[in-house]
Design a protein around this motif. Structure first.
Motif, PDB file in Angstrom:
ATOM      1  N   ASP A  70       0.854  -1.179   0.130  1.00  0.00           N
ATOM      2  CA  ASP A  70      -0.023   0.053  -0.101  1.00  0.00           C
ATOM      3  C   ASP A  70       0.926   1.434  -0.101  1.00  0.00           C
ATOM      4  OD1 ASP A  70      -2.265   1.629   0.179  1.00  0.00           O
ATOM      5  OD2 ASP A  70      -2.077   1.738   2.392  1.00  0.00           O
ATOM      6  N   ILE A  71       1.069   1.847  -1.187  1.00  0.00           N
ATOM      7  CA  ILE A  71       1.826   3.058  -1.520  1.00  0.00           C
ATOM      8  C   ILE A  71       0.894   4.127  -1.510  1.00  0.00           C
ATOM      9  CG2 ILE A  71       3.698   4.119  -2.647  1.00  0.00           C
ATOM     10  CD1 ILE A  71       4.447   1.277  -3.639  1.00  0.00           C
ATOM     11  N   VAL A  72       1.180   5.389  -0.725  1.00  0.00           N
ATOM     12  CA  VAL A  72       0.619   6.502  -0.922  1.00  0.00           C
ATOM     13  C   VAL A  72       1.493   7.714  -0.879  1.00  0.00           C
ATOM     14  CG1 VAL A  72      -1.077   7.950   0.311  1.00  0.00           C
ATOM     15  CG2 VAL A  72      -1.448   5.606   0.781  1.00  0.00           C
ATOM     16  N   ILE A  73       1.232   8.668  -1.938  1.00  0.00           N
ATOM     17  CA  ILE A  73       2.198   9.696  -1.883  1.00  0.00           C
ATOM     18  C   ILE A  73       1.367  10.910  -2.027  1.00  0.00           C
ATOM     19  CG2 ILE A  73       2.106   9.139  -4.458  1.00  0.00           C
ATOM     20  CD1 ILE A  73       5.227  10.449  -4.469  1.00  0.00           C
ATOM     21  N   VAL A  98       2.633  21.072  -9.020  1.00  0.00           N
ATOM     22  CA  VAL A  98       3.863  21.907  -9.497  1.00  0.00           C
ATOM     23  C   VAL A  98       5.126  21.444  -8.856  1.00  0.00           C
ATOM     24  CG1 VAL A  98       2.470  23.777 -10.367  1.00  0.00           C
ATOM     25  CG2 VAL A  98       3.390  23.596  -8.249  1.00  0.00           C
ATOM     26  N   CYS A  99       5.104  20.059  -8.513  1.00  0.00           N
ATOM     27  CA  CYS A  99       6.297  19.495  -7.808  1.00  0.00           C
ATOM     28  C   CYS A  99       7.244  18.836  -8.454  1.00  0.00           C
ATOM     29  CB  CYS A  99       5.704  18.991  -6.270  1.00  0.00           C
ATOM     30  SG  CYS A  99       7.088  18.245  -5.449  1.00  0.00           S
ATOM     31  N   PRO A 100       8.450  19.141  -8.768  1.00  0.00           N
ATOM     32  CA  PRO A 100       9.396  18.154  -9.512  1.00  0.00           C
ATOM     33  C   PRO A 100       9.846  16.958  -8.575  1.00  0.00           C
ATOM     34  CG  PRO A 100      10.428  20.150  -8.799  1.00  0.00           C
ATOM     35  CD  PRO A 100       8.866  20.452  -8.838  1.00  0.00           C
ATOM     36  N   TYR A 101       9.885  17.240  -7.402  1.00  0.00           N
ATOM     37  CA  TYR A 101      10.278  15.915  -6.499  1.00  0.00           C
ATOM     38  C   TYR A 101       9.240  15.075  -6.570  1.00  0.00           C
ATOM     39  CZ  TYR A 101      13.926  19.274  -5.175  1.00  0.00           C
ATOM     40  OH  TYR A 101      15.183  19.950  -5.101  1.00  0.00           O
ATOM     41  N   CYS A 102       7.845  15.574  -6.557  1.00  0.00           N
ATOM     42  CA  CYS A 102       6.910  14.396  -6.622  1.00  0.00           C
ATOM     43  C   CYS A 102       6.758  13.691  -7.808  1.00  0.00           C
ATOM     44  CB  CYS A 102       5.458  15.276  -6.478  1.00  0.00           C
ATOM     45  SG  CYS A 102       5.122  16.121  -5.247  1.00  0.00           S
ATOM     46  N   VAL A 103       7.265  14.535  -9.049  1.00  0.00           N
ATOM     47  CA  VAL A 103       7.338  13.609 -10.347  1.00  0.00           C
ATOM     48  C   VAL A 103       8.370  12.610 -10.217  1.00  0.00           C
ATOM     49  CG1 VAL A 103       8.099  13.816 -12.436  1.00  0.00           C
ATOM     50  CG2 VAL A 103       6.166  15.616 -11.597  1.00  0.00           C
ATOM     51  N   ARG A 104       9.633  13.063  -9.633  1.00  0.00           N
ATOM     52  CA  ARG A 104      10.730  12.014  -9.581  1.00  0.00           C
ATOM     53  C   ARG A 104      10.524  10.738  -8.587  1.00  0.00           C
ATOM     54  NH1 ARG A 104      15.685  13.586  -7.125  1.00  0.00           N
ATOM     55  NH2 ARG A 104      16.612  11.640  -8.221  1.00  0.00           N
ATOM     56  N   ALA A 105       9.793  11.036  -7.375  1.00  0.00           N
ATOM     57  CA  ALA A 105       9.299   9.849  -6.732  1.00  0.00           C
ATOM     58  C   ALA A 105       8.175   9.125  -7.468  1.00  0.00           C
ATOM     59  CB  ALA A 105       8.563  10.621  -5.452  1.00  0.00           C
ATOM     60  N   LYS A 106       7.293   9.819  -8.227  1.00  0.00           N
ATOM     61  CA  LYS A 106       6.372   8.868  -8.819  1.00  0.00           C
ATOM     62  C   LYS A 106       7.131   8.016  -9.950  1.00  0.00           C
ATOM     63  CE  LYS A 106       3.522  12.258  -9.371  1.00  0.00           C
ATOM     64  NZ  LYS A 106       2.495  13.019 -10.049  1.00  0.00           N
ATOM     65  N   GLN A 107       7.972   8.462 -10.514  1.00  0.00           N
ATOM     66  CA  GLN A 107       8.762   7.868 -11.891  1.00  0.00           C
ATOM     67  C   GLN A 107       9.467   6.857 -11.075  1.00  0.00           C
ATOM     68  OE1 GLN A 107      11.190  11.155 -13.146  1.00  0.00           O
ATOM     69  NE2 GLN A 107       9.800  11.664 -14.879  1.00  0.00           N
ATOM     70  N   THR A 152       2.065   0.143  -8.177  1.00  0.00           N
ATOM     71  CA  THR A 152       1.155   1.087  -8.075  1.00  0.00           C
ATOM     72  C   THR A 152       1.059   1.839  -6.842  1.00  0.00           C
ATOM     73  OG1 THR A 152      -0.180  -0.494  -7.376  1.00  0.00           O
ATOM     74  CG2 THR A 152      -0.247  -0.350  -9.708  1.00  0.00           C
ATOM     75  N   TYR A 153       0.678   3.081  -7.058  1.00  0.00           N
ATOM     76  CA  TYR A 153       0.417   3.826  -5.860  1.00  0.00           C
ATOM     77  C   TYR A 153      -0.837   4.957  -5.969  1.00  0.00           C
ATOM     78  CZ  TYR A 153       2.360   7.001  -9.178  1.00  0.00           C
ATOM     79  OH  TYR A 153       2.671   7.813 -10.394  1.00  0.00           O
ATOM     80  N   ARG A 154      -1.186   5.297  -4.500  1.00  0.00           N
ATOM     81  CA  ARG A 154      -2.285   6.079  -4.613  1.00  0.00           C
ATOM     82  C   ARG A 154      -1.822   7.426  -4.305  1.00  0.00           C
ATOM     83  NH1 ARG A 154      -5.794   7.860  -0.478  1.00  0.00           N
ATOM     84  NH2 ARG A 154      -4.691   6.584   1.051  1.00  0.00           N
ATOM     85  N   GLU A 155      -2.001   8.443  -5.069  1.00  0.00           N
ATOM     86  CA  GLU A 155      -1.546   9.821  -5.309  1.00  0.00           C
ATOM     87  C   GLU A 155      -2.818  10.556  -4.605  1.00  0.00           C
ATOM     88  OE1 GLU A 155       0.057  13.441  -8.029  1.00  0.00           O
ATOM     89  OE2 GLU A 155      -0.668  11.377  -8.893  1.00  0.00           O
ATOM     90  N   VAL A 156      -2.479  11.505  -3.574  1.00  0.00           N
ATOM     91  CA  VAL A 156      -3.209  12.254  -2.740  1.00  0.00           C
ATOM     92  C   VAL A 156      -2.741  13.709  -3.348  1.00  0.00           C
ATOM     93  CG1 VAL A 156      -4.233  13.102  -0.602  1.00  0.00           C
ATOM     94  CG2 VAL A 156      -3.612  10.730  -1.099  1.00  0.00           C
ATOM     95  N   ASP A 157      -3.576  14.406  -4.055  1.00  0.00           N
ATOM     96  CA  ASP A 157      -2.897  15.792  -4.387  1.00  0.00           C
ATOM     97  C   ASP A 157      -3.631  16.678  -3.422  1.00  0.00           C
ATOM     98  OD1 ASP A 157      -2.568  18.398  -5.812  1.00  0.00           O
ATOM     99  OD2 ASP A 157      -3.164  17.699  -7.614  1.00  0.00           O
ATOM    100  N   VAL A 158      -2.639  17.402  -2.734  1.00  0.00           N
ATOM    101  CA  VAL A 158      -3.217  18.385  -1.777  1.00  0.00           C
ATOM    102  C   VAL A 158      -2.925  19.919  -2.301  1.00  0.00           C
ATOM    103  CG1 VAL A 158      -2.580  16.822   0.243  1.00  0.00           C
ATOM    104  CG2 VAL A 158      -0.778  18.610  -0.556  1.00  0.00           C
ATOM    105  N   SER A 159      -2.958  20.037  -3.525  1.00  0.00           N
ATOM    106  CA  SER A 159      -2.792  21.409  -4.082  1.00  0.00           C
ATOM    107  C   SER A 159      -3.787  22.410  -3.731  1.00  0.00           C
ATOM    108  CB  SER A 159      -2.664  21.464  -5.733  1.00  0.00           C
ATOM    109  OG  SER A 159      -1.832  20.508  -6.341  1.00  0.00           O
TER     110      SER A 159
END
Length: 84
Positions: free
Chosen positions: A3-6, A11-20, A28-35
């Motif tokens: 169970d991976i949650v990010i 607009v976060c380049p570090y978020c992109v790197r982690a997801k990559q 697979t992961y669940r993304e929670v966008d807090v923008s």
């Protein structure tokens, strides 16, 4: 099954790197966008005591941010964590 949650923002380049990294590993992961979700962001701060993103959880264990994730990968600890 992991169970991976990010927690991310748009607009976060570090978020992109982690997801990559997760994508390269075929995870697979669940993304929670807090923008634009102040309540979700405050819940994240309450849970982690951190305001920055990404904040990553694997099997409900707080890993930290992108640098922490890549450090686990470099040390071979990420695969161990994912296989437990």
């Amino acid at each position: 099954m992991n169970d991976i949650v990010i927690y991310t923002t748009q607009v976060c380049p570090y978020c992109v790197r982690a997801k990559q990294l997760f994508q390269r590993k075929g995870l697979t992961y669940r993304e929670v966008d807090v923008s634009f979700d102040q309540a979700e962001r405050m819940a994240l701060v309450a849970r982690t005591k951190q305001r920055t993103v990404p904040q990553i959880f694997i099997n409900d264990q707080h890993i930290g941010g992108c640098d922490d994730l890549y450090a686990l990968e470099r040390n071979g600890q990420l695969d161990t964590l994912l296989n437990t």
